[in-house]
Scaffold this active site. Structure first.
Site, PDB file in Angstrom:
ATOM      1  N   ASN A  30       0.847  -1.186   0.000  1.00 47.82           N
ATOM      2  CA  ASN A  30       0.000   0.000   0.000  1.00 47.82           C
ATOM      3  C   ASN A  30       0.885   1.240   0.000  1.00 47.82           C
ATOM      4  O   ASN A  30       2.106   1.146   0.098  1.00 47.82           O
ATOM      5  CB  ASN A  30      -0.953  -0.020   1.204  1.00 47.82           C
ATOM      6  CG  ASN A  30      -0.205  -0.044   2.522  1.00 47.82           C
ATOM      7  OD1 ASN A  30       0.424   0.933   2.906  1.00 47.82           O
ATOM      8  ND2 ASN A  30      -0.239  -1.176   3.201  1.00 47.82           N
ATOM      9  N   ARG A  31       0.265   2.403  -0.103  1.00 43.35           N
ATOM     10  CA  ARG A  31       1.006   3.644  -0.308  1.00 43.35           C
ATOM     11  C   ARG A  31       1.407   4.365   0.975  1.00 43.35           C
ATOM     12  O   ARG A  31       1.820   5.513   0.927  1.00 43.35           O
ATOM     13  CB  ARG A  31       0.176   4.603  -1.160  1.00 43.35           C
ATOM     14  CG  ARG A  31      -0.060   4.113  -2.554  1.00 43.35           C
ATOM     15  CD  ARG A  31      -0.733   5.182  -3.380  1.00 43.35           C
ATOM     16  NE  ARG A  31      -1.137   4.675  -4.679  1.00 43.35           N
ATOM     17  CZ  ARG A  31      -0.305   4.566  -5.713  1.00 43.35           C
ATOM     18  NH1 ARG A  31       0.947   4.943  -5.603  1.00 43.35           N
ATOM     19  NH2 ARG A  31      -0.738   4.078  -6.860  1.00 43.35           N
TER      20      ARG A  31
END
Ligand code: C5P
Length: 226
Positions: A30-31
């Site tokens: 994920n970011r």
């Protein structure tokens, strides 16, 4: 100068984002940059706390004075946080933990084959670490704080999540429009299972971090949060 209002306290903070391997070179991730969790670590140190920072894949410099435990997957994070939480005064789960992981991890690199469709990836659920920590506290009176990123109905979704997870405080981030993931600024509402909500306007992540510690300190002193 800040008051050392966290002196004598041991706080555990998770930061960054977990990565769930598919094979030796690929992962589901994920970011999350880890910036909000590191801001929590820095501000806690500045306020006198002993800090254990469980860092999931964050490419950030270690905050001076923190004990940093690097982890990769959600399972590694679960083990490290659970161990560190034993005897801690507060646990803040700022990390973005993968809800799912690939059911199988290939021992060798997955190859594309001419004329063949790729194999589907089957996912299984990861345990909810925040819910587990809230249900089985690592010390009597330990305070457990969660984070949640919401785009819509921030307050209603946040309240429901706070109840579902069973934590004491939930910091609900407004995401989207250049906010939160990877950016320098954040905007949030701090929800307290027993008290009012604190709106923290858009500003530096260190600012939100200090408001989170204010809410934690308010809980310990028995006073309602500001
Ligand atoms: O349910 P949701 O992912 O929105 O909840 C976010 C909060 O729950 C964060 O504090 C995150 O660290 C924590 N979490 C967790 N274990 C998971 C998923 C999320 O502890 N498997």
């Amino acid at each position: 100068a800040l008051e050392p209002d966290l002196a004598g306290r041991h706080v555990v903070i998770s930061a960054g984002g977990t990565r769930e391997p598919l094979d030796p070179v690929r992962y589901l991730g994920n970011r999350s940059s880890g910036k909000q969790g590191y801001a929590l670590a820095r501000t806690a140190l500045a306020r006198g706390a002993r800090v254990t920072l469980i860092a999931a894949n964050a490419a950030l410099p270690d905050p001076a004075g923190a004990e940093v435990v690097p982890v990769g997957t959600a399972e590694e994070l679960r083990q490290a946080v659970t161990k560190a939480a034993s005897g801690a005064d507060a646990v803040v789960m700022a990390a973005a933990v993968a809800d799912f992981r690939p059911a199988a991890r290939s021992g060798s690199k997955i190859k594309k084959r001419e004329g063949q469709e790729p194999e589907p990836v089957r996912l299984v659920r990861n345990p909810d670490i925040l819910a587990a920590l809230s249900a089985a506290r690592g010390a009597p009176g330990q305070l457990v704080v969660g984070f949640a990123a919401e785009t819509d109905d921030v307050l209603a979704n946040g309240r429901a999540k706070l109840a579902r997870k069973g934590c004491d405080l939930l910091v609900v981030n407004r995401v989207g429009e250049g906010l939160a993931f990877g950016t320098e600024e954040n905007e949030a509402v701090i929800l307290d299972a027993r008290g009012p909500e604190t709106v923290v306007p858009r500003g530096p992540k260190d600012e939100l971090a200090d408001r989170v510690w204010d809410a934690v300190v308010a809980r310990w002193s028995g006073a309602p949060p500001r």
